[in-house]
Every structure is written in C-alpha cells, then in structure tokens.
Design a protein around this motif. Sequence first.
Motif, mmCIF file in Angstrom:
data_model
loop_
_atom_site.group_PDB
_atom_site.id
_atom_site.type_symbol
_atom_site.label_atom_id
_atom_site.label_comp_id
_atom_site.label_asym_id
_atom_site.label_seq_id
_atom_site.Cartn_x
_atom_site.Cartn_y
_atom_site.Cartn_z
ATOM 1 N N LEU A 156 -67.890 -4.072 -13.209
ATOM 2 C CA LEU A 156 -68.408 -3.758 -14.546
ATOM 3 C C LEU A 156 -67.376 -4.074 -15.613
ATOM 4 C CD1 LEU A 156 -69.824 -0.223 -13.691
ATOM 5 C CD2 LEU A 156 -71.176 -2.281 -14.162
ATOM 6 N N PRO A 157 -67.832 -4.494 -16.816
ATOM 7 C CA PRO A 157 -66.871 -4.648 -17.909
ATOM 8 C C PRO A 157 -66.330 -3.274 -18.328
ATOM 9 C CG PRO A 157 -69.123 -4.968 -18.711
ATOM 10 C CD PRO A 157 -69.221 -4.791 -17.220
ATOM 11 N N LEU A 158 -65.069 -3.247 -18.698
ATOM 12 C CA LEU A 158 -64.435 -2.003 -19.153
ATOM 13 C C LEU A 158 -63.466 -2.353 -20.267
ATOM 14 C CD1 LEU A 158 -63.662 1.024 -18.885
ATOM 15 C CD2 LEU A 158 -62.072 0.348 -17.059
ATOM 16 N N ALA A 159 -63.624 -1.702 -21.423
ATOM 17 C CA ALA A 159 -62.728 -1.972 -22.555
ATOM 18 C C ALA A 159 -61.283 -1.680 -22.158
ATOM 19 C CB ALA A 159 -63.138 -1.116 -23.745
ATOM 20 N N THR A 160 -60.368 -2.492 -22.653
ATOM 21 C CA THR A 160 -58.958 -2.313 -22.305
ATOM 22 C C THR A 160 -58.217 -1.449 -23.331
ATOM 23 O OG1 THR A 160 -58.480 -4.377 -23.420
ATOM 24 C CG2 THR A 160 -58.782 -4.487 -21.034
ATOM 25 N N SER A 161 -58.890 -1.151 -24.455
ATOM 26 C CA SER A 161 -58.258 -0.298 -25.470
ATOM 27 C C SER A 161 -59.360 0.473 -26.192
ATOM 28 C CB SER A 161 -57.456 -1.161 -26.446
ATOM 29 O OG SER A 161 -58.339 -2.045 -27.107
ATOM 30 N N GLY A 162 -58.971 1.311 -27.131
ATOM 31 C CA GLY A 162 -59.959 2.111 -27.856
ATOM 32 C C GLY A 162 -60.448 3.272 -27.017
ATOM 33 N N ASP A 163 -61.652 3.745 -27.333
ATOM 34 C CA ASP A 163 -62.201 4.934 -26.684
ATOM 35 C C ASP A 163 -63.295 4.558 -25.701
ATOM 36 O OD1 ASP A 163 -60.861 7.201 -28.163
ATOM 37 O OD2 ASP A 163 -61.664 6.061 -29.851
ATOM 38 N N HIS B 144 -65.227 19.527 -23.783
ATOM 39 C CA HIS B 144 -66.627 19.942 -23.859
ATOM 40 C C HIS B 144 -67.310 18.965 -24.815
ATOM 41 C CE1 HIS B 144 -70.103 22.294 -25.164
ATOM 42 N NE2 HIS B 144 -69.973 22.961 -24.034
ATOM 43 N N PRO B 145 -68.613 18.674 -24.593
ATOM 44 C CA PRO B 145 -69.273 17.696 -25.469
ATOM 45 C C PRO B 145 -69.082 17.984 -26.966
ATOM 46 C CG PRO B 145 -70.737 18.305 -23.663
ATOM 47 C CD PRO B 145 -69.492 19.125 -23.502
ATOM 48 N N GLU B 146 -69.104 19.258 -27.333
ATOM 49 C CA GLU B 146 -69.005 19.585 -28.762
ATOM 50 C C GLU B 146 -67.593 19.393 -29.310
ATOM 51 O OE1 GLU B 146 -70.673 23.476 -29.168
ATOM 52 O OE2 GLU B 146 -72.671 22.756 -28.582
ATOM 53 N N GLU B 147 -66.616 19.190 -28.438
ATOM 54 C CA GLU B 147 -65.229 19.003 -28.896
ATOM 55 C C GLU B 147 -64.911 17.548 -29.235
ATOM 56 O OE1 GLU B 147 -63.211 22.595 -26.258
ATOM 57 O OE2 GLU B 147 -63.200 20.545 -25.488
ATOM 58 N N VAL B 148 -65.832 16.636 -28.933
ATOM 59 C CA VAL B 148 -65.554 15.220 -29.215
ATOM 60 C C VAL B 148 -65.850 14.966 -30.690
ATOM 61 C CG1 VAL B 148 -66.075 12.841 -28.592
ATOM 62 C CG2 VAL B 148 -66.218 14.633 -26.856
ATOM 63 N N LEU B 149 -64.851 14.533 -31.419
ATOM 64 C CA LEU B 149 -65.008 14.356 -32.856
ATOM 65 C C LEU B 149 -66.144 13.381 -33.151
ATOM 66 C CD1 LEU B 149 -61.244 14.148 -33.920
ATOM 67 C CD2 LEU B 149 -62.798 16.120 -33.988
ATOM 68 N N GLY B 150 -66.922 13.710 -34.198
ATOM 69 C CA GLY B 150 -68.126 12.944 -34.518
ATOM 70 C C GLY B 150 -67.879 11.479 -34.784
ATOM 71 N N GLU B 151 -66.685 11.148 -35.288
ATOM 72 C CA GLU B 151 -66.450 9.743 -35.662
ATOM 73 C C GLU B 151 -66.057 8.854 -34.471
ATOM 74 O OE1 GLU B 151 -64.745 12.350 -36.873
ATOM 75 O OE2 GLU B 151 -62.593 11.932 -37.009
ATOM 76 N N VAL B 152 -65.806 9.464 -33.308
ATOM 77 C CA VAL B 152 -65.367 8.652 -32.161
ATOM 78 C C VAL B 152 -66.527 7.788 -31.665
ATOM 79 C CG1 VAL B 152 -64.463 8.711 -29.799
ATOM 80 C CG2 VAL B 152 -63.701 10.414 -31.466
ATOM 81 N N ARG B 153 -66.256 6.495 -31.473
ATOM 82 C CA ARG B 153 -67.243 5.556 -30.927
ATOM 83 C C ARG B 153 -66.670 4.951 -29.642
ATOM 84 N NH1 ARG B 153 -69.695 8.097 -33.586
ATOM 85 N NH2 ARG B 153 -71.106 7.674 -35.312
ATOM 86 N N PHE B 154 -67.550 4.681 -28.671
ATOM 87 C CA PHE B 154 -67.095 4.263 -27.347
ATOM 88 C C PHE B 154 -67.452 2.802 -27.082
ATOM 89 C CE2 PHE B 154 -68.251 8.754 -27.302
ATOM 90 C CZ PHE B 154 -67.012 9.302 -26.996
ATOM 91 N N SER B 155 -66.475 2.053 -26.611
ATOM 92 C CA SER B 155 -66.726 0.654 -26.231
ATOM 93 C C SER B 155 -67.378 0.584 -24.864
ATOM 94 C CB SER B 155 -65.410 -0.121 -26.172
ATOM 95 O OG SER B 155 -64.712 0.056 -27.366
ATOM 96 N N THR B 156 -67.068 1.553 -24.021
ATOM 97 C CA THR B 156 -67.650 1.608 -22.674
ATOM 98 C C THR B 156 -68.043 3.051 -22.379
ATOM 99 O OG1 THR B 156 -66.078 -0.103 -21.939
ATOM 100 C CG2 THR B 156 -67.245 1.121 -20.217
ATOM 101 N N ILE B 157 -69.234 3.219 -21.830
ATOM 102 C CA ILE B 157 -69.652 4.521 -21.301
ATOM 103 C C ILE B 157 -70.067 4.305 -19.852
ATOM 104 C CG2 ILE B 157 -71.332 6.411 -21.430
ATOM 105 C CD1 ILE B 157 -71.644 5.848 -24.432
ATOM 106 N N TRP B 158 -69.484 5.071 -18.947
ATOM 107 C CA TRP B 158 -69.923 5.051 -17.537
ATOM 108 C C TRP B 158 -70.392 6.458 -17.199
ATOM 109 C CZ3 TRP B 158 -65.443 2.192 -14.485
ATOM 110 C CH2 TRP B 158 -65.461 0.833 -14.833
ATOM 111 N N SER B 159 -71.479 6.532 -16.454
ATOM 112 C CA SER B 159 -71.986 7.858 -16.105
ATOM 113 C C SER B 159 -72.843 7.845 -14.847
ATOM 114 C CB SER B 159 -72.838 8.405 -17.271
ATOM 115 O OG SER B 159 -73.266 9.730 -17.007
#
Length: 204
Positions: A55-62, A115-130
């Motif tokens: 799978l692709p995975l970002a090398t930097s960022g969130d 916890h989900p509510e602790e993730v700051l609203g402005e954070v954007r993710f280049s990769t999500i795995w779940s």
Amino acid sequence: MASDQYFDDDPTVPSSPLVVDVTLPDTAFTMETDRGVFSHGHLDTATSMLLRAPLPLATSGDVLDLGCGAGPIALAMARRSPDATVWAVDVNARARDLCRRNAERNALPNIVVAHPEEVLGEVRFSTIWSNPPIRIGKSALHDLLLTWLGRLTPAGDAALVVQKHLGADSLQRWLDGQGYACERLTSKAGFRLFAVRRAEESSA
Ligand SMILES: C[S@@+](CC[C@H](N)C(=O)[O-])C[C@H]1O[C@@H](n2cnc3c(N)ncnc32)[C@H](O)[C@@H]1O
C-alpha cells in the motif's frame, strides 16, 4: 484468528497481558496485547492482510491508524515512515494505554496515541489505514468513516480491511455513493482490502 474476537472488546475485564511477536516481510516488532482489547494474544488475520499489502504510505506529514487497538497498524506505519506523525486513535482506554506502551517498547517516538476527540480539528491525513470497528453497527460505522475520510488531504488515500460476511461489499457500494472511489485491492480468506480516495482525485 478472525475478527470475531471483537466481542471481547471491553476495557473493564481483568487484565491478562500477552506479548506477541509480529514479523512482516519488511519489519518486525513485539506487541503487548490484553484482554478487553481486540485480538488478544495474536495479530488479527485481516490486519495482517493489510500490513502485508503493497500500500502507498506517506513518508511525512500526518497519517492515521483509525481504531488502533494495541497498535499493530500504527507500529508498522511508524516503522515504515519514521518522518511521519502517526496518529493512533481509539475510544478504548486500555487499547490506547497498550498502544502507547507498544510505541515505547519498539522505540517509535513518532506515534501519537489519542482519543478521537483529542485530535486537533485542523489535522489532515495523507494516509489512513484501518481495520475498522464493523461491529459498532452500520450507522455508527458510516458516521465514523465519513468523519475520518473527510479529513484526508485532497490527494490522500485510505486502506480499509473488512470481512466479506460483515458487509464488505455493501460498504464498498456505500462509499462509492458518498463521493469516494473504493477499489477492491485484494480478496482473500473471506476478507476484502479496499483502497479509498476522493472520487474527483482518482478520476483526475
Ligand atoms: C477491528 S479493531 C482493530 C484494532 C487494531 N487496529 C488491530 O488491527 O488489531 C477496531 C478498533 O476500533 C476501535 N473503535 C471502536 N469505535 C471507535 C471509534 N468511534 N473511534 C475510534 N476507534 C473506535 C475499537 O476499540 C477497536 O480497537
């Protein structure tokens, strides 16, 4: 062992820690697991399938492990992308404690457990795995996925692994109808691995 162990997901049961060695083609780590947290004493089959896929995975960022449990996905992401910040998110407090300890055990300082509510609203993710919590029910799962997929960067992508008999194909159709391109990458041993991205990005 399959994801049916999810019914054991209860952080109030007595603790019974078990350490698991996880060996993947490109890396290895040890992981403490516990009762009351998904996949006690083993690496889940579906999670293993996701972690073994190219799978692709970002090398930097969130980047995000949505529903981290003891953290196998977060640990692999952090190993593979040491310059990225890996957010490991779970509602289960025991899971978060385990994941935090597992990050320390494997000397991976780039994992942020929250916890989900602790993730700051402005954070954007280049990769999500779940390996998402299918058993929370369709409506809650849909809300969860829309919330977090909505936080992908414009060119970001997600990988989701889902058991076929727990509605993988209808989930794929539903995501397609929500403005996401959901492509089946692998189908093996009753599991589907999907790549998900914003439809407009994939057709560009
Ligand atoms: C199928 S398990 C996967 C755990 C781990 N990623 C693994 O592969 O072993 C799904 C996880 O999602 C978590 N979860 C359930 N509801 C959630 C929510 N609303 N937000 C974040 N995580 C949630 C559960 O506590 C559980 O740890």
